[in-house]
Design a protein around this motif. Sequence first.
Motif, PDB file in Angstrom:
ATOM      1  N   VAL A 104      -1.450   4.897   3.810  1.00  9.00           N
ATOM      2  CA  VAL A 104      -2.319   4.650   2.659  1.00  9.00           C
ATOM      3  C   VAL A 104      -3.485   3.721   3.008  1.00  9.00           C
ATOM      4  CG1 VAL A 104      -2.393   3.805   0.284  1.00  9.00           C
ATOM      5  CG2 VAL A 104      -0.382   5.034   1.093  1.00  9.00           C
ATOM      6  N   ALA A 105      -3.199   2.654   3.732  1.00 10.91           N
ATOM      7  CA  ALA A 105      -4.259   1.701   4.094  1.00 10.91           C
ATOM      8  C   ALA A 105      -5.111   2.309   5.202  1.00 10.91           C
ATOM      9  CB  ALA A 105      -3.651   0.381   4.551  1.00 10.91           C
ATOM     10  N   GLY A 106      -6.327   2.658   4.855  1.00 13.51           N
ATOM     11  CA  GLY A 106      -7.241   3.251   5.824  1.00 13.51           C
ATOM     12  C   GLY A 106      -7.815   2.223   6.779  1.00 13.51           C
ATOM     13  N   PRO A 107      -8.622   2.673   7.733  1.00 13.45           N
ATOM     14  CA  PRO A 107      -9.195   1.783   8.741  1.00 13.45           C
ATOM     15  C   PRO A 107     -10.003   0.627   8.149  1.00 13.45           C
ATOM     16  CG  PRO A 107      -9.608   4.073   9.307  1.00 13.45           C
ATOM     17  CD  PRO A 107      -8.985   4.066   7.952  1.00 13.45           C
ATOM     18  N   GLU A 108     -10.718   0.869   7.068  1.00 10.99           N
ATOM     19  CA  GLU A 108     -11.506  -0.201   6.445  1.00 10.99           C
ATOM     20  C   GLU A 108     -10.609  -1.302   5.878  1.00 10.99           C
ATOM     21  OE1 GLU A 108     -14.772  -1.005   6.414  1.00 10.99           O
ATOM     22  OE2 GLU A 108     -14.853   0.596   7.911  1.00 10.99           O
ATOM     23  N   ALA A 134       7.515 -15.671   8.408  1.00  7.95           N
ATOM     24  CA  ALA A 134       6.228 -15.573   9.104  1.00  7.95           C
ATOM     25  C   ALA A 134       6.276 -14.572  10.254  1.00  7.95           C
ATOM     26  CB  ALA A 134       5.794 -16.949   9.617  1.00  7.95           C
ATOM     27  N   SER A 135       7.334 -14.615  11.054  1.00  6.15           N
ATOM     28  CA  SER A 135       7.416 -13.677  12.179  1.00  6.15           C
ATOM     29  C   SER A 135       7.582 -12.247  11.681  1.00  6.15           C
ATOM     30  CB  SER A 135       8.548 -14.059  13.128  1.00  6.15           C
ATOM     31  OG  SER A 135       9.798 -13.926  12.493  1.00  6.15           O
ATOM     32  N   GLY A 136       8.318 -12.067  10.581  1.00  9.44           N
ATOM     33  CA  GLY A 136       8.481 -10.729  10.008  1.00  9.44           C
ATOM     34  C   GLY A 136       7.181 -10.168   9.483  1.00  9.44           C
ATOM     35  N   LEU A 137       6.396 -11.012   8.833  1.00  2.36           N
ATOM     36  CA  LEU A 137       5.087 -10.568   8.347  1.00  2.36           C
ATOM     37  C   LEU A 137       4.165 -10.251   9.520  1.00  2.36           C
ATOM     38  CD1 LEU A 137       4.558 -12.926   5.298  1.00  2.36           C
ATOM     39  CD2 LEU A 137       5.170 -10.499   5.286  1.00  2.36           C
ATOM     40  N   GLY A 138       4.302 -11.015  10.598  1.00  2.00           N
ATOM     41  CA  GLY A 138       3.527 -10.719  11.799  1.00  2.00           C
ATOM     42  C   GLY A 138       3.896  -9.361  12.374  1.00  2.00           C
ATOM     43  N   THR A 139       5.189  -9.029  12.321  1.00  2.00           N
ATOM     44  CA  THR A 139       5.651  -7.726  12.799  1.00  2.00           C
ATOM     45  C   THR A 139       5.084  -6.602  11.941  1.00  2.00           C
ATOM     46  OG1 THR A 139       7.687  -8.673  13.675  1.00  2.00           O
ATOM     47  CG2 THR A 139       7.692  -6.304  13.252  1.00  2.00           C
ATOM     48  N   ILE A 140       5.113  -6.793  10.625  1.00  2.82           N
ATOM     49  CA  ILE A 140       4.526  -5.784   9.736  1.00  2.82           C
ATOM     50  C   ILE A 140       3.039  -5.636  10.060  1.00  2.82           C
ATOM     51  CG2 ILE A 140       3.855  -5.283   7.344  1.00  2.82           C
ATOM     52  CD1 ILE A 140       6.532  -6.450   6.448  1.00  2.82           C
ATOM     53  N   GLY A 141       2.370  -6.768  10.255  1.00  4.41           N
ATOM     54  CA  GLY A 141       0.944  -6.721  10.560  1.00  4.41           C
ATOM     55  C   GLY A 141       0.631  -5.979  11.845  1.00  4.41           C
ATOM     56  N   HIS A 145       0.804  -1.216   0.000  1.00  6.26           N
ATOM     57  CA  HIS A 145       0.000   0.000   0.000  1.00  6.26           C
ATOM     58  C   HIS A 145       0.843   1.275   0.000  1.00  6.26           C
ATOM     59  CE1 HIS A 145      -3.417  -2.578   0.646  1.00  6.26           C
ATOM     60  NE2 HIS A 145      -2.783  -3.124   1.674  1.00  6.26           N
ATOM     61  N   CYS A 146       1.956   1.278   0.728  1.00  7.48           N
ATOM     62  CA  CYS A 146       2.757   2.501   0.822  1.00  7.48           C
ATOM     63  C   CYS A 146       4.156   2.328   0.221  1.00  7.48           C
ATOM     64  CB  CYS A 146       2.838   2.995   2.262  1.00  7.48           C
ATOM     65  SG  CYS A 146       3.649   1.864   3.415  1.00  7.48           S
ATOM     66  N   ALA A 147       4.350   1.297  -0.581  1.00  4.65           N
ATOM     67  CA  ALA A 147       5.664   1.026  -1.178  1.00  4.65           C
ATOM     68  C   ALA A 147       6.158   2.169  -2.054  1.00  4.65           C
ATOM     69  CB  ALA A 147       5.613  -0.256  -1.985  1.00  4.65           C
ATOM     70  N   HIS A 148       5.245   2.935  -2.634  1.00  8.00           N
ATOM     71  CA  HIS A 148       5.623   4.018  -3.544  1.00  8.00           C
ATOM     72  C   HIS A 148       6.035   5.307  -2.823  1.00  8.00           C
ATOM     73  CE1 HIS A 148       1.423   4.752  -2.569  1.00  8.00           C
ATOM     74  NE2 HIS A 148       1.637   6.012  -2.886  1.00  8.00           N
ATOM     75  N   ILE A 149       5.859   5.361  -1.521  1.00  3.14           N
ATOM     76  CA  ILE A 149       6.192   6.565  -0.748  1.00  3.14           C
ATOM     77  C   ILE A 149       7.684   6.558  -0.420  1.00  3.14           C
ATOM     78  CG2 ILE A 149       5.756   7.785   1.411  1.00  3.14           C
ATOM     79  CD1 ILE A 149       2.919   6.657   1.305  1.00  3.14           C
ATOM     80  N   PRO A 150       8.407   7.631  -0.749  1.00  2.28           N
ATOM     81  CA  PRO A 150       9.866   7.630  -0.572  1.00  2.28           C
ATOM     82  C   PRO A 150      10.355   7.709   0.879  1.00  2.28           C
ATOM     83  CG  PRO A 150       9.147   9.721  -1.511  1.00  2.28           C
ATOM     84  CD  PRO A 150       7.938   8.830  -1.443  1.00  2.28           C
ATOM     85  N   GLN A 151       9.554   8.226   1.813  1.00  2.00           N
ATOM     86  CA  GLN A 151      10.002   8.330   3.198  1.00  2.00           C
ATOM     87  C   GLN A 151       9.987   6.962   3.877  1.00  2.00           C
ATOM     88  OE1 GLN A 151       7.515  10.041   1.663  1.00  2.00           O
ATOM     89  NE2 GLN A 151       6.688  11.530   3.051  1.00  2.00           N
ATOM     90  N   CYS A 152      10.802   6.836   4.909  1.00  2.00           N
ATOM     91  CA  CYS A 152      10.778   5.618   5.718  1.00  2.00           C
ATOM     92  C   CYS A 152       9.525   5.645   6.580  1.00  2.00           C
ATOM     93  CB  CYS A 152      12.000   5.551   6.624  1.00  2.00           C
ATOM     94  SG  CYS A 152      13.484   5.098   5.732  1.00  2.00           S
ATOM     95  N   ILE A 153       8.850   4.521   6.634  1.00  2.00           N
ATOM     96  CA  ILE A 153       7.633   4.406   7.417  1.00  2.00           C
ATOM     97  C   ILE A 153       7.811   3.207   8.347  1.00  2.00           C
ATOM     98  CG2 ILE A 153       5.146   3.995   7.309  1.00  2.00           C
ATOM     99  CD1 ILE A 153       5.262   5.269   4.481  1.00  2.00           C
TER     100      ILE A 153
END
Length: 89
Positions: free
Chosen positions: A66-70, A48-55, A26-34
């Motif tokens: 970019v990813a809204g509440p919905e 799996a643990s890394g994806l859990g961390t992102i989640g 969703h936010c891969a195109h944004i140049p700043q670090c998020i």
Amino acid sequence: VPHGTEASAERDSDVAENKIGLRCIHCAHIPQCITAATFFPRSIGSIASGLGTIGSRHFGLGKCPVAGPEKVKQMLQYKKTSGIQTRVN
């Protein structure tokens, strides 16, 4: 950020060759670090643990601009359904 762009040049200096990275679509195109938007697993077993961390840290804490509440609610529902299916199979 697509490889070879100005924004990726700054990030690429810290990334080793032949290393796989995962990032938020969703936010891969944004140049700043998020916060927690990217992950470079050290092994296949740590994906799996890394994806859990992102989640939890990226989506769960509302860090994705970019990813809204919905969208986050929808992803949580998919995760819940996936977990139930995994236990059944």
